[in-house]
Enzyme design. Structure first.
Site, short mmCIF file in Angstrom:
data_model
loop_
_atom_site.label_atom_id
_atom_site.label_comp_id
_atom_site.label_asym_id
_atom_site.label_seq_id
_atom_site.Cartn_x
_atom_site.Cartn_y
_atom_site.Cartn_z
N ASP A 232 0.82 -1.22 0.00
CA ASP A 232 0.00 0.00 0.00
C ASP A 232 0.85 1.26 0.00
OD1 ASP A 232 0.93 -0.22 2.66
OD2 ASP A 232 -0.96 -1.10 3.32
N ASN B 245 -7.84 -2.86 14.44
CA ASN B 245 -9.21 -3.22 14.08
C ASN B 245 -9.27 -4.45 13.18
OD1 ASN B 245 -8.23 -2.17 11.72
ND2 ASN B 245 -9.76 -0.56 11.49
N HIS C 199 -7.44 -4.87 10.35
CA HIS C 199 -7.17 -4.66 8.93
C HIS C 199 -5.84 -5.29 8.53
CE1 HIS C 199 -5.02 -0.73 10.08
NE2 HIS C 199 -4.12 -1.36 9.36
N GLU D 60 -9.84 -2.21 5.39
CA GLU D 60 -10.51 -1.94 6.65
C GLU D 60 -11.75 -2.82 6.82
OE1 GLU D 60 -9.11 -0.09 8.75
OE2 GLU D 60 -8.48 1.87 8.01
#
Length: 242
Positions: free
Chosen positions: A67, A136, A138, A143
């Site tokens: 990314d 979380n 990810h 996400e």
């Protein structure tokens, strides 16, 4: 899925480094999927050390990063291109033309996503994909959501993700709101996945991702469906796996 916990940092990073160096020594033309963030820094330091000792060469390897932030110049101190150059590429014998990171400043971001996917499809599969995990759940910047995008795409970063990355920026307001990220489908095509998880604050999400229900609410849980995953946890993150 093979899960290992380590009591010390040296064992953690050496085991991770051995996975990559063994692959490169067996196949010098291996394709490596790389990640950024604080978690893999120790691994990259170990790989640099082993390279300097003559134990591994990256001269013929090709790398693909997961990314990149949208809107940060590639030479920005917090861009992932800068990160990879400073933490690894500048210190090993890799050909930088063979290192690939999504272009978060492309004039046409959707076209950049399609181009990155075409490159992965034409040159893949990735031999070993390195991953971390967000608080979380990810992976890369995929996400939690009701559904996940398979290919490379633009994603809006959730508040928790931006807060976690704020320590690298002057303030939360300076953290980008969007990123271009490899999709879960592309990640799952890797021949092998190696996930590194560090810190007591990751213990709960590690347990949920590795032993809980498979759900897009926790993207990392999808790794339970991959046939060749190795997970390395330090003592804090591995609290539930001792």
């Amino acid at each position: 899925m093979n899960i290992y916990t380590f009591k010390d940092e040296e064992g953690f990073v050496q085991t991770a480094a051995n996975q990559i160096t063994s692959l490169l020594n067996a196949n010098p033309y291996a394709k490596l999927g790389l990640a950024t963030g604080s978690t893999p820094v120790g691994l990259y330091n170990k790989l640099i050390e082993m390279h300097r000792q003559g134990l591994v060469s990256f001269a013929n390897a090709t790398t693909y990063n997961l990314d990149e932030y949208v809107g940060l110049p590639k030479d920005h101190a917090e861009s992932y291109r800068t990160f990879m150059n400073e933490k690894l590429f500048n210190h090993i014998d890799i050909n930088k033309e063979q290192t690939h990171i999504p272009n978060g400043n492309a004039e046409d971001l959707e076209d950049e996503c399609r181009s990155y996917d075409r490159m992965l499809e034409q040159n893949g599969p990735i031999d070993i994909q390195l991953l971390g995990i967000g608080h979380n759940g990810h992976i890369a910047f995929n996400e939690p959501a009701e559904s996940l995008t398979s290919g490379t795409h633009i994603t809006t970063l959730q508040a928790k993700t931006r807060e976690a990355n704020a320590r690298f920026f002057p303030s939360i307001d300076d953290v980008p709101t969007h990123a271009i990220t490899m999709g879960v489908g592309s990640i799952m095509k890797a021949r092998q996945i190696m996930m590194l998880i560090r810190g007591e604050d990751k213990a709960e999400i590690a347990k949920r991702a590795l032993t809980g229900p498979v759900s897009t609410d926790c993207p990392a849980s999808l790794l339970q469906c991959h046939p060749n995953v190795i997970v390395l946890l330090d003592q804090g993150a591995g609290r539930y796996f001792k």
